[in-house]
Design a protein around this motif. Structure first.
Motif, PDB file in Angstrom:
ATOM      1  N   LEU A  63       0.832  -1.090  -0.055  1.00 26.25           N
ATOM      2  CA  LEU A  63      -0.017  -0.194   0.045  1.00 26.25           C
ATOM      3  C   LEU A  63       0.855   1.045   0.093  1.00 26.25           C
ATOM      4  O   LEU A  63       0.573   2.282  -0.714  1.00 26.25           O
ATOM      5  N   LEU A  64       1.894   1.124   0.787  1.00 28.50           N
ATOM      6  CA  LEU A  64       2.787   2.569   0.802  1.00 28.50           C
ATOM      7  C   LEU A  64       3.558   2.492  -0.457  1.00 28.50           C
ATOM      8  O   LEU A  64       3.680   3.774  -0.969  1.00 28.50           O
ATOM      9  N   LEU A  65       4.108   1.449  -1.018  1.00 26.25           N
ATOM     10  CA  LEU A  65       4.979   1.421  -2.377  1.00 26.25           C
ATOM     11  C   LEU A  65       4.242   2.140  -3.710  1.00 26.25           C
ATOM     12  O   LEU A  65       4.415   2.582  -4.444  1.00 26.25           O
ATOM     13  N   VAL A 102      11.458  15.447  -3.116  1.00 22.28           N
ATOM     14  CA  VAL A 102      12.026  15.149  -4.240  1.00 22.28           C
ATOM     15  C   VAL A 102      12.095  13.622  -4.286  1.00 22.28           C
ATOM     16  O   VAL A 102      11.770  13.205  -5.476  1.00 22.28           O
ATOM     17  N   PHE A 103      12.062  12.745  -3.503  1.00 26.63           N
ATOM     18  CA  PHE A 103      11.669  11.316  -3.508  1.00 26.63           C
ATOM     19  C   PHE A 103      10.352  10.987  -3.953  1.00 26.63           C
ATOM     20  O   PHE A 103      10.099  10.259  -4.953  1.00 26.63           O
ATOM     21  N   ALA A 104       9.218  11.904  -3.518  1.00 25.62           N
ATOM     22  CA  ALA A 104       8.038  11.840  -4.032  1.00 25.62           C
ATOM     23  C   ALA A 104       7.764  11.947  -5.498  1.00 25.62           C
ATOM     24  O   ALA A 104       7.167  11.339  -6.138  1.00 25.62           O
ATOM     25  N   VAL A 105       8.507  12.937  -6.083  1.00 18.77           N
ATOM     26  CA  VAL A 105       8.373  13.291  -7.352  1.00 18.77           C
ATOM     27  C   VAL A 105       8.990  12.165  -8.180  1.00 18.77           C
ATOM     28  O   VAL A 105       8.640  11.720  -9.201  1.00 18.77           O
ATOM     29  N   SER A 106      10.085  11.704  -7.623  1.00 18.18           N
ATOM     30  CA  SER A 106      10.966  10.846  -8.523  1.00 18.18           C
ATOM     31  C   SER A 106      10.519   9.404  -8.288  1.00 18.18           C
ATOM     32  O   SER A 106      10.325   8.843  -9.470  1.00 18.18           O
ATOM     33  N   ALA A 107       9.691   9.048  -7.502  1.00 13.10           N
ATOM     34  CA  ALA A 107       8.915   7.764  -7.169  1.00 13.10           C
ATOM     35  C   ALA A 107       7.835   8.072  -8.095  1.00 13.10           C
ATOM     36  O   ALA A 107       7.470   7.000  -8.700  1.00 13.10           O
ATOM     37  N   LYS A 108       7.163   9.013  -8.149  1.00 13.10           N
ATOM     38  CA  LYS A 108       5.813   9.058  -9.230  1.00 13.10           C
ATOM     39  C   LYS A 108       6.190   8.960 -10.803  1.00 13.10           C
ATOM     40  O   LYS A 108       5.849   8.375 -11.471  1.00 13.10           O
ATOM     41  N   VAL A 109       7.431   9.610 -10.947  1.00  9.64           N
ATOM     42  CA  VAL A 109       7.936   9.545 -12.529  1.00  9.64           C
ATOM     43  C   VAL A 109       8.384   8.252 -12.812  1.00  9.64           C
ATOM     44  O   VAL A 109       7.995   7.649 -13.674  1.00  9.64           O
ATOM     45  N   PHE A 110       8.977   7.488 -11.928  1.00 12.33           N
ATOM     46  CA  PHE A 110       9.598   6.163 -12.232  1.00 12.33           C
ATOM     47  C   PHE A 110       8.368   5.339 -12.225  1.00 12.33           C
ATOM     48  O   PHE A 110       8.298   4.323 -12.985  1.00 12.33           O
ATOM     49  N   GLY A 111       7.361   5.433 -11.104  1.00 13.42           N
ATOM     50  CA  GLY A 111       6.363   4.269 -11.286  1.00 13.42           C
ATOM     51  C   GLY A 111       5.515   4.442 -12.332  1.00 13.42           C
ATOM     52  O   GLY A 111       5.024   3.528 -13.130  1.00 13.42           O
ATOM     53  N   THR A 112       5.494   5.763 -12.977  1.00 15.34           N
ATOM     54  CA  THR A 112       4.546   6.058 -14.127  1.00 15.34           C
ATOM     55  C   THR A 112       5.341   5.327 -15.526  1.00 15.34           C
ATOM     56  O   THR A 112       4.607   4.751 -15.941  1.00 15.34           O
ATOM     57  N   GLN A 113       6.797   5.683 -15.291  1.00 12.85           N
ATOM     58  CA  GLN A 113       7.498   5.091 -16.562  1.00 12.85           C
ATOM     59  C   GLN A 113       7.581   3.532 -16.623  1.00 12.85           C
ATOM     60  O   GLN A 113       7.376   2.995 -17.627  1.00 12.85           O
ATOM     61  N   SER A 146      16.837  18.182 -10.412  1.00 13.63           N
ATOM     62  CA  SER A 146      16.389  18.385 -11.516  1.00 13.63           C
ATOM     63  C   SER A 146      16.786  17.596 -12.795  1.00 13.63           C
ATOM     64  O   SER A 146      16.249  17.259 -13.489  1.00 13.63           O
ATOM     65  N   PHE A 147      18.149  17.526 -12.609  1.00 11.62           N
ATOM     66  CA  PHE A 147      18.710  16.793 -13.606  1.00 11.62           C
ATOM     67  C   PHE A 147      18.528  15.258 -13.585  1.00 11.62           C
ATOM     68  O   PHE A 147      18.204  14.547 -14.525  1.00 11.62           O
ATOM     69  N   PHE A 148      18.313  14.669 -12.329  1.00 10.17           N
ATOM     70  CA  PHE A 148      17.585  13.305 -12.043  1.00 10.17           C
ATOM     71  C   PHE A 148      16.355  13.154 -12.749  1.00 10.17           C
ATOM     72  O   PHE A 148      16.218  12.197 -13.081  1.00 10.17           O
ATOM     73  N   LEU A 149      15.609  13.983 -11.965  1.00 11.96           N
ATOM     74  CA  LEU A 149      14.137  14.029 -12.851  1.00 11.96           C
ATOM     75  C   LEU A 149      14.071  14.095 -14.105  1.00 11.96           C
ATOM     76  O   LEU A 149      13.323  13.351 -14.856  1.00 11.96           O
ATOM     77  N   SER A 150      14.796  14.876 -14.734  1.00 13.33           N
ATOM     78  CA  SER A 150      14.713  14.885 -16.237  1.00 13.33           C
ATOM     79  C   SER A 150      15.460  13.751 -16.891  1.00 13.33           C
ATOM     80  O   SER A 150      14.694  13.185 -17.860  1.00 13.33           O
ATOM     81  N   LEU A 151      16.246  13.153 -16.342  1.00 16.74           N
ATOM     82  CA  LEU A 151      16.598  11.599 -16.724  1.00 16.74           C
ATOM     83  C   LEU A 151      15.614  10.673 -16.624  1.00 16.74           C
ATOM     84  O   LEU A 151      15.340   9.996 -17.503  1.00 16.74           O
ATOM     85  N   LEU A 152      14.899  10.745 -15.588  1.00 17.90           N
ATOM     86  CA  LEU A 152      13.896   9.697 -15.250  1.00 17.90           C
ATOM     87  C   LEU A 152      12.618   9.931 -16.336  1.00 17.90           C
ATOM     88  O   LEU A 152      12.037   9.188 -16.749  1.00 17.90           O
ATOM     89  N   GLY A 153      12.530  11.259 -16.590  1.00 17.31           N
ATOM     90  CA  GLY A 153      11.466  11.542 -17.647  1.00 17.31           C
ATOM     91  C   GLY A 153      11.851  11.598 -19.011  1.00 17.31           C
ATOM     92  O   GLY A 153      11.182  11.924 -19.929  1.00 17.31           O
ATOM     93  N   VAL A 154      12.910  11.217 -19.623  1.00 16.92           N
ATOM     94  CA  VAL A 154      13.479  11.234 -20.857  1.00 16.92           C
ATOM     95  C   VAL A 154      12.256  10.221 -21.814  1.00 16.92           C
ATOM     96  O   VAL A 154      11.841  10.848 -22.858  1.00 16.92           O
ATOM     97  N   ASN A 155      11.849   9.268 -21.602  1.00 16.01           N
ATOM     98  CA  ASN A 155      11.137   8.587 -22.445  1.00 16.01           C
ATOM     99  C   ASN A 155       9.822   9.146 -22.461  1.00 16.01           C
ATOM    100  O   ASN A 155       9.101   9.166 -23.369  1.00 16.01           O
ATOM    101  N   ARG A 156       9.268   9.726 -21.144  1.00 17.04           N
ATOM    102  CA  ARG A 156       7.987  10.340 -21.119  1.00 17.04           C
ATOM    103  C   ARG A 156       8.096  11.732 -22.287  1.00 17.04           C
ATOM    104  O   ARG A 156       7.091  11.817 -23.001  1.00 17.04           O
ATOM    105  N   ARG A 157       9.107  12.432 -22.315  1.00 21.58           N
ATOM    106  CA  ARG A 157       9.128  13.331 -23.395  1.00 21.58           C
ATOM    107  C   ARG A 157       9.453  12.884 -24.761  1.00 21.58           C
ATOM    108  O   ARG A 157       9.092  13.427 -25.843  1.00 21.58           O
TER     109      ARG A 157
END
Length: 383
Positions: free
Chosen positions: A224-226, A283-294, A372-383
């Motif tokens: 549930l947490l993850l 920052v973990f929250a946003v990173s986890a959301k981007v990674f989970g969506t990807q 910002s660089f890390f989130l941009s890297l996670l979101g490469v496929n999204r863009r």
């Protein structure tokens, strides 16, 4: 795939004591309610002759080499021939005669129909007090809070669903947390779900159940947490940041007295630490959301996607640079004060009110830039 209406699915691991009773009850339920269906046993490596018992009673058996409650059910759902699947344990604790409570609801358009044992009745000795008064209510309440799910018995083993809808969720957990995964992913995918009353009877087996209360309870909570970065990261991070920020503003100009307590730079140090911790967790929250969506285990959120049209790498870099300049400006001011005294002794309390915020701004700026660089890297496929 045949034109069967319903597959009654049971996971099985050495259920020779109760399996025949359960299969007969399921076959009778199909016949008495004139439902075209089958009884399917997902066998998880039984060594007590359960497979032959199931076949003798008229069930179909699919062998599942991967161990685990979830693994057996995933394989069973894939092998099912019915439009709908009704699943329950093969321990005689659930009543397959409740079939008419489930199928008409599925016919009306629902994708998942959960049984609710608290509505229908829990017979004496059927559920340990730890599960009845702590485990199930707490985990179900957390699930409703995190995912806004309209069911009150998350872990009822008797449930029915549209096979194609559940297959589309890509369920993957192999253990007992599969029960939570099905409900959570159904909610995230926007499937229609409801619940009906059912009963729970004492386990008909003489041996202990496969369920391990604390281990499996933790696995449910962990799942549930993850699957909720908001509650695991964002809300705790936001609250921590705001608490630290407000206290820091309260103390930045000088010591403050509340009643008989005086708060000074020591408290300021910890409050700025809360600011940093809150920023890290956010920052973990946003990173986890981007990674989970990807990765596909969290659904796409249109509001979140729109946010990234405005909060870009360049915006993050500018914000980080602004924080660095703020920290540098405060540091220069502190050095000017030191210079004015001829680089002599200064008031520690006065200088800490400058150097602590300066250091905090530096650290937040560095985090904003590299985050910002890390989130941009996670979101490469999204863009």
């Amino acid at each position: 795939m045949s034109d069967l209406t319903l597959t009654i699915l049971m996971p099985c691991l050495n259920e020779a004591e109760t399996l025949a009773f359960c299969v007969r009850q399921a076959v009778t339920a199909l016949r008495d309610n004139q439902v075209e269906g089958e009884v399917l046993i997902a066998d998880n490596g039984s060594t007590d002759g359960s497979q032959q018992i199931a076949i003798d009673e008229g069930a179909r058996v699919v062998n599942v080499p991967t161990r685990g409650y979830g693994a057996a059910l995933i394989a069973g759902i894939e092998a099912a021939r019915g439009k709908y699947v009704m699943m329950a344990d093969a321990d005689a604790s659930y009543d397959f005669g409740h079939l008419p409570r489930f199928v008409p609801v599925l016919d009306s358009g629902y994708d998942l129909v959960m049984g609710n044992r608290f509505m229908g009745g829990i017979k004496p000795g059927a559920m340990p007090p730890l599960h009845r008064y702590l485990g199930n209510p707490v985990l179900s309440a957390i699930g409703r809070l995190f995912f806004r799910i309209p069911v009150r018995d998350f872990h009822c083993g008797l449930r029915a669903f549209r096979r194609d809808s559940i297959l589309g969720l890509g369920l993957r957990t192999t253990g007992m947390e599969f029960a939570s995964e099905m409900v959570v992913k159904s909610s995230l995918a926007g499937l229609r779900m409801t619940e009906v009353a059912t009963t729970l009877s004492p386990d008909g087996r003489s041996r202990p159940p496969h369920l391990r209360s604390w281990r499996d309870g933790w696995r449910h909570l962990r799942f549930l947490l993850l699957y909720s970065p908001r509650w695991l990261f964002f809300y705790p991070g936001l609250v921590t940041f705001l608490v630290g920020f407000v206290i820091s503003l309260f103390l930045i100009m000088g010591p403050q007295t509340v009643g008989r307590w005086t708060f000074d730079v020591d408290t300021l140090t910890y409050s700025l630490g809360l600011v940093l911790i809150g920023a890290h967790i956010s920052v973990f929250a946003v990173s986890a959301k981007v990674f989970g969506t990807q990765e596909g285990f969290l659904p796409k959120n249109p509001s979140f996607e729109r946010l990234f049209k405005f909060i870009t790498l360049e915006v993050g870099l500018l914000f980080g640079c602004a924080l660095l300049l703020t920290g540098a400006g405060i540091l220069i001011y502190a050095l000017m004060i030191w210079h004015a005294t001829g680089y002599g002794e200064l008031s520690p309390q006065r200088m800490l009110r400058l150097t602590l915020p300066s250091a905090t701004a530096f650290m937040l700026g560095v985090e904003a830039i590299f985050g910002s660089f890390f989130l941009s890297l996670l979101g490469v496929n999204r863009r």
